[in-house]
Design an enzyme around this catalytic site. Structure first.
Site, mmCIF file in Angstrom:
data_model
loop_
_atom_site.group_PDB
_atom_site.id
_atom_site.type_symbol
_atom_site.label_atom_id
_atom_site.label_comp_id
_atom_site.label_asym_id
_atom_site.label_seq_id
_atom_site.Cartn_x
_atom_site.Cartn_y
_atom_site.Cartn_z
ATOM 1 N N GLU A 4 7.254 4.841 2.509
ATOM 2 C CA GLU A 4 7.307 6.262 3.346
ATOM 3 C C GLU A 4 7.936 6.028 4.635
ATOM 4 O O GLU A 4 7.835 4.862 5.311
ATOM 5 C CB GLU A 4 5.698 6.210 3.569
ATOM 6 N N ASP A 17 0.918 4.026 -6.289
ATOM 7 C CA ASP A 17 1.648 3.938 -5.159
ATOM 8 C C ASP A 17 2.103 2.474 -4.838
ATOM 9 O O ASP A 17 1.327 1.499 -5.334
ATOM 10 C CB ASP A 17 1.344 4.665 -3.838
ATOM 11 N N ASN A 18 3.056 2.125 -4.220
ATOM 12 C CA ASN A 18 3.618 0.875 -3.644
ATOM 13 C C ASN A 18 3.638 0.033 -4.656
ATOM 14 O O ASN A 18 3.338 -1.401 -4.229
ATOM 15 C CB ASN A 18 2.395 0.658 -2.653
ATOM 16 N N LYS A 46 -3.632 -3.370 -2.642
ATOM 17 C CA LYS A 46 -2.988 -3.642 -3.702
ATOM 18 C C LYS A 46 -3.354 -4.834 -4.647
ATOM 19 O O LYS A 46 -3.040 -4.555 -5.857
ATOM 20 C CB LYS A 46 -1.605 -3.909 -3.239
ATOM 21 N N ASP A 59 -4.002 3.916 -4.630
ATOM 22 C CA ASP A 59 -3.222 3.945 -3.293
ATOM 23 C C ASP A 59 -4.026 3.261 -2.240
ATOM 24 O O ASP A 59 -4.174 3.223 -1.241
ATOM 25 C CB ASP A 59 -3.026 5.154 -2.716
HETATM 26 C C1 LIG Z 1 -11.182 -1.866 -1.928
HETATM 27 C C2 LIG Z 1 -11.124 -0.469 -1.588
HETATM 28 C C3 LIG Z 1 -9.800 -0.310 -0.673
HETATM 29 C C4 LIG Z 1 -9.587 1.164 -0.301
HETATM 30 C C5 LIG Z 1 -8.613 1.486 0.786
HETATM 31 N N1 LIG Z 1 -9.025 2.523 1.516
HETATM 32 N N2 LIG Z 1 -7.718 2.725 2.286
HETATM 33 C C6 LIG Z 1 -6.871 1.978 1.869
HETATM 34 C C7 LIG Z 1 -5.440 1.717 2.212
HETATM 35 C C8 LIG Z 1 -4.436 0.761 1.510
HETATM 36 N N3 LIG Z 1 -3.154 1.144 1.455
HETATM 37 C C9 LIG Z 1 -2.254 0.006 2.137
HETATM 38 O O1 LIG Z 1 -2.779 -0.828 2.291
HETATM 39 C C10 LIG Z 1 -0.919 0.619 2.113
HETATM 40 C C11 LIG Z 1 -0.218 -0.439 2.947
HETATM 41 C C12 LIG Z 1 1.108 -0.012 2.942
HETATM 42 C C13 LIG Z 1 2.207 -0.857 3.916
HETATM 43 C C14 LIG Z 1 1.783 -1.748 5.060
HETATM 44 C C15 LIG Z 1 2.637 -2.319 5.874
HETATM 45 C C16 LIG Z 1 3.642 -2.522 5.534
HETATM 46 F F1 LIG Z 1 4.463 -3.360 6.346
HETATM 47 C C17 LIG Z 1 4.135 -1.937 4.498
HETATM 48 C C18 LIG Z 1 3.576 -1.143 3.586
HETATM 49 C C19 LIG Z 1 1.860 1.321 2.517
HETATM 50 C C20 LIG Z 1 1.253 2.061 1.715
HETATM 51 O O2 LIG Z 1 1.704 3.002 1.213
HETATM 52 C C21 LIG Z 1 -0.197 1.658 1.599
HETATM 53 O O3 LIG Z 1 -1.131 2.450 0.694
HETATM 54 N N4 LIG Z 1 -7.583 1.030 0.734
HETATM 55 C C22 LIG Z 1 -10.689 1.947 -0.865
HETATM 56 C C23 LIG Z 1 -11.474 1.848 -1.755
HETATM 57 N N5 LIG Z 1 -11.741 0.214 -1.986
HETATM 58 MG MG LIG Z 2 0.259 3.756 -0.207
#
Ligand SMILES: Cc1cc(-c2n[nH]c(CCNC(=O)c3cc(-c4ccc(F)cc4)cc(O)c3O)n2)ccn1
Ligand SMILES: [Mg+2]
Length: 214
Positions: free
Chosen positions: A199, A169-170, A144, A141
């Protein structure tokens, strides 16, 4: 200075949820995101699918990439058997600080190890740093564009075993096309798509469940 959305989400948890009650933490966050401010938690609709997969796997060792504010961390940890562990990686230090407090409010801090940093840096260190042999369940999650390189890294580091379940997810929104193409065509995985919605919205999204067959 103005508070951040994660800080306002934490306030809503502290105001509306009962300490030590994971379900009240989950519903407080869902109410906040539906009625106050959208946020990128897996949410209640996809969360129900997550719950059913976690319950089916009943993992002793679980990994989550992308903690954000700890919503799915709480959803997963509350279903784990006694003695089980969930390692969760968060890249953003501010998000990690909020997630720690959300996980503590739910009373699940003993089963969760939250680590700040990038998946690419931490996956190679899982065995020596956390004493992990292999993961029974993995929830993707995070960024992406990291799903594909990281599933390959997890394979290379020997962190998957026959039967490991990977839930992503996603896969539609924001989308992980390269990951989907790889995992659906690889003979090493059996995959199924669970259609749902992004979501708290009507946009299509879904979860891809893949079982590693070795
Ligand atoms: C490189 C690395 C990275 C991580 C890390 N830590 N935290 C994350 C969060 C990432 N999640 C998302 O970006 C995300 C985005 C949306 C979204 C956004 C905007 C829209 F318009 C529509 C949908 C929806 C979702 O459900 C998501 O999960 N990554 C941790 C460790 N190493
Ligand atoms: Mg997500």
């Amino acid at each position: 200075t103005r508070s951040t959305r994660p800080q306002r989400m934490l306030k809503a948890v502290q105001k509306n949820a009962t300490r030590g009650d994971p379900l009240s933490v989950i519903s407080a966050i869902d109410r906040f995101c539906r009625h106050s401010e959208w946020a990128m938690n897996v949410g209640d609709e996809k969360g129900t699918i997550l719950d059913s997969v976690v319950s089916e796997v009943n993992p002793a060792m679980a990994l989550e990439l992308g903690t954000y504010c700890g919503y799915s961390t709480v959803r997963i940890a509350r279903l784990l058997p006694p003695g089980a562990r969930l390692v969760t990686l968060e890249f953003n230090g501010d998000y990690a600080a909020i997630a720690r407090q959300v996980i503590e409010w739910a009373g699940l801090e003993d089963m969760v190890q939250l680590v700040e940093g990038a998946s690419g840096d931490w996956i190679p260190r899982m065995k020596e740093h956390f004493g992990v042999k292999t993961f029974d369940f993995i929830f993707l999650d995070h960024w992406k564009d990291r799903y594909l390189p990281d599933i390959k890294l997890l394979e290379e580091c020997g962190l998957l075993r026959k039967g490991t379940v990977v839930l992503a997810d996603n896969v539609i929104c924001p989308g992980t096309p390269d990951y989907l193409e790889y995992i659906r065509n690889s003979p090493s995985y059996e995959s199924n798509y669970f259609r749902s919605h992004l979501e708290y919205t009507k946009a299509e999204d879904g979860l891809e469940k893949s079982v590693y067959v070795g």
